[in-house]
Design an enzyme around this catalytic site. Structure first.
Site, PDB file in Angstrom:
ATOM      1  N   GLY A  50       0.815  -1.210   0.000  1.00 56.66           N
ATOM      2  CA  GLY A  50       0.000   0.000   0.000  1.00 56.66           C
ATOM      3  C   GLY A  50       0.846   1.256   0.000  1.00 56.66           C
ATOM      4  N   CYS A  51       2.150   1.087  -0.007  1.00 58.78           N
ATOM      5  CA  CYS A  51       3.083   2.214  -0.081  1.00 58.78           C
ATOM      6  C   CYS A  51       3.691   2.223  -1.483  1.00 58.78           C
ATOM      7  CB  CYS A  51       4.207   2.062   0.941  1.00 58.78           C
ATOM      8  SG  CYS A  51       3.666   2.047   2.647  1.00 58.78           S
ATOM      9  N   GLN A  52       3.861   3.408  -2.044  1.00 57.90           N
ATOM     10  CA  GLN A  52       4.530   3.496  -3.342  1.00 57.90           C
ATOM     11  C   GLN A  52       6.011   3.183  -3.203  1.00 57.90           C
ATOM     12  OE1 GLN A  52       3.635   7.341  -5.035  1.00 57.90           O
ATOM     13  NE2 GLN A  52       1.970   6.461  -6.237  1.00 57.90           N
ATOM     14  N   SER A  53       6.582   3.550  -2.076  1.00 52.59           N
ATOM     15  CA  SER A  53       7.989   3.263  -1.793  1.00 52.59           C
ATOM     16  C   SER A  53       8.094   1.852  -1.233  1.00 52.59           C
ATOM     17  CB  SER A  53       8.527   4.241  -0.747  1.00 52.59           C
ATOM     18  OG  SER A  53       8.261   5.556  -1.118  1.00 52.59           O
TER      19      SER A  53
END
Length: 138
Positions: A50-53
């Site tokens: 759920g994190c782009q990173s």
């Protein structure tokens, strides 16, 4: 945990920053203070979705029942936000983490309205993952 301020000092330091550029720099500095994550802990089991990173968070319960958090990210601001979350959950048991609401702290810091939607979603993903894992440990 690395040498990080407690919740109250975090809030004091944050409000002393003159503008949002200084606040972002402070958040990044907090991330730089986190202890190095062991390379073998950068695995799918510790990945936060759920994190782009890329984000990894490791939770361990110590002998006193306190949850110890470690983590890393490939993005400096995300690692800093992770440090903020770790400060808020510092010295808590798994049950404390499940019942603790971080949102009032973010409101005091005016954090949510100054993050991009993707950063806000990533922050929420970190919190959800920590609380979900804490629920399995409590």
């Amino acid at each position: 945990m690395a040498v990080l301020p407690d919740k109250e000092k975090l809030l004091r330091n944050f409000t002393r920053c003159a503008n949002w550029e200084e606040k972002y720099l402070y958040i990044i500095e907090l991330g730089q203070r986190l202890a190095e994550l062991n390379p073998q802990d950068r695995n799918p089991q510790n990945t936060i979705h759920g994190c782009q990173s890329q984000v990894w968070i490791v939770m361990r319960r110590n002998a006193n029942g306190i949850i110890e958090l470690q983590g890393d990210s490939d993005a400096a601001i995300v690692k800093g936000l992770m440090a903020v979350v770790f400060i808020l959950y510092h010295q808590m048991t798994a049950q404390d983490i499940v019942h603790f609401d971080v949102r009032p702290w973010f409101e005091k810091m005016a954090l949510a309205q100054h993050l991009t939607p993707s950063r806000s979603q990533g922050l929420e993903a970190m919190i959800r993952a920590i609380r979900a894992k804490a629920a399995t440990l409590s």
